[in-house]
Write a protein that holds these residues in place. Sequence first.
Motif, short mmCIF file in Angstrom:
data_model
loop_
_atom_site.label_atom_id
_atom_site.label_comp_id
_atom_site.label_asym_id
_atom_site.label_seq_id
_atom_site.Cartn_x
_atom_site.Cartn_y
_atom_site.Cartn_z
N LEU A 111 -62.38 -25.84 53.09
CA LEU A 111 -61.88 -25.09 51.94
C LEU A 111 -60.37 -25.33 51.81
O LEU A 111 -59.63 -25.16 52.77
CB LEU A 111 -62.17 -23.60 52.13
CG LEU A 111 -61.82 -22.68 51.00
CD1 LEU A 111 -62.69 -22.98 49.78
CD2 LEU A 111 -62.02 -21.24 51.44
N THR A 112 -59.94 -25.72 50.63
CA THR A 112 -58.53 -26.01 50.38
C THR A 112 -57.92 -24.89 49.56
O THR A 112 -58.44 -24.52 48.53
CB THR A 112 -58.40 -27.34 49.61
OG1 THR A 112 -59.00 -28.36 50.39
CG2 THR A 112 -56.96 -27.69 49.37
N ILE A 113 -56.80 -24.38 50.05
CA ILE A 113 -56.09 -23.34 49.30
C ILE A 113 -54.68 -23.84 49.04
O ILE A 113 -53.91 -24.08 49.97
CB ILE A 113 -56.03 -22.01 50.06
CG1 ILE A 113 -57.43 -21.45 50.22
CG2 ILE A 113 -55.12 -21.03 49.35
CD1 ILE A 113 -57.50 -20.12 50.88
N GLN A 135 -65.14 -24.10 42.03
CA GLN A 135 -64.60 -23.33 43.16
C GLN A 135 -63.14 -23.68 43.49
O GLN A 135 -62.32 -22.76 43.63
CB GLN A 135 -65.47 -23.51 44.40
CG GLN A 135 -64.97 -22.69 45.58
CD GLN A 135 -65.77 -22.95 46.84
OE1 GLN A 135 -66.53 -23.91 46.91
NE2 GLN A 135 -65.59 -22.09 47.82
N PRO A 136 -62.74 -24.95 43.58
CA PRO A 136 -61.34 -25.24 43.88
C PRO A 136 -60.38 -24.72 42.82
O PRO A 136 -59.28 -24.25 43.14
CB PRO A 136 -61.28 -26.77 43.96
CG PRO A 136 -62.67 -27.23 44.16
CD PRO A 136 -63.55 -26.18 43.56
N ILE A 152 -56.35 -18.05 41.94
CA ILE A 152 -56.09 -16.84 42.74
C ILE A 152 -54.85 -17.04 43.61
O ILE A 152 -53.98 -16.16 43.68
CB ILE A 152 -57.33 -16.48 43.59
CG1 ILE A 152 -58.48 -16.04 42.67
CG2 ILE A 152 -57.00 -15.39 44.60
CD1 ILE A 152 -59.82 -15.92 43.35
N ALA A 153 -54.75 -18.19 44.28
CA ALA A 153 -53.59 -18.45 45.13
C ALA A 153 -52.31 -18.48 44.31
O ALA A 153 -51.26 -17.96 44.73
CB ALA A 153 -53.77 -19.77 45.88
N ILE A 167 -60.85 -22.07 40.87
CA ILE A 167 -60.76 -20.61 41.00
C ILE A 167 -59.87 -20.23 42.18
O ILE A 167 -59.05 -19.32 42.08
CB ILE A 167 -62.18 -20.00 41.13
CG1 ILE A 167 -62.93 -20.15 39.81
CG2 ILE A 167 -62.10 -18.53 41.55
CD1 ILE A 167 -64.39 -19.76 39.86
N ILE A 168 -60.00 -20.95 43.28
CA ILE A 168 -59.15 -20.69 44.45
C ILE A 168 -57.69 -20.96 44.11
O ILE A 168 -56.80 -20.18 44.48
CB ILE A 168 -59.63 -21.51 45.66
CG1 ILE A 168 -60.99 -20.99 46.13
CG2 ILE A 168 -58.61 -21.45 46.80
CD1 ILE A 168 -61.67 -21.85 47.17
N GLU A 169 -57.42 -22.05 43.39
CA GLU A 169 -56.04 -22.36 42.97
C GLU A 169 -55.49 -21.27 42.07
O GLU A 169 -54.33 -20.90 42.19
CB GLU A 169 -55.98 -23.69 42.22
CG GLU A 169 -55.81 -24.88 43.11
CD GLU A 169 -55.55 -26.16 42.32
OE1 GLU A 169 -55.05 -26.08 41.18
OE2 GLU A 169 -55.85 -27.23 42.87
#
Length: 173
Positions: A38-40, A139-140, A146-147, A142-144
């Motif tokens: 998982l990449t954040i 998914q990536p 949020i981060a 959405i994570i970007e």
Amino acid sequence: MRKPTERSSPWLAASGCIASVLVALIVQASPTRLVDGLTIMPTWTLMAIFLWAGVRPQFMPPVAVFAIGLTQDLLTGAPMGVWALSYLVAISVFRFRGEDGMPRDLPPVLLRFGATLLLAHGIAFAAGSFALEQMADLQPLIIEIIASILMFPLPAYLVLRRRRSRGSGFIGG
């Protein structure tokens, strides 16, 4: 007649702009891996573009925003033009306008950045899906998002604090 005194040279501000964008691009290209691959990584490049377009719009003309996006596409392995298009459209739509430019209060800046971020990532998702000829992995992105939302208040606060203390400029007056 006396020569007007400035706090510092505009070249210092231009150097700060270039340096911050280069650092954002490098950091963006080297993501942090956590569990299970998982990449954040927040969208640092968009943050730099957004803040510089607000405090020194002359440093972020459309051609510069497009070039920064193409550079990010090259560095991150994204389909060519995806981030260039998304940054260009999002910044064009949500760029601060008027004589004062970016407000000096944090909440309106955070709201505008949130809208810019959502539009940029929406365009990147659509353009990436089109370029890949299949649905891009959501998914990536959405994570970007949020981060980025969690990390943006710190650089925004620092820029706004500096603007309040120095007057109308960012780095260099």
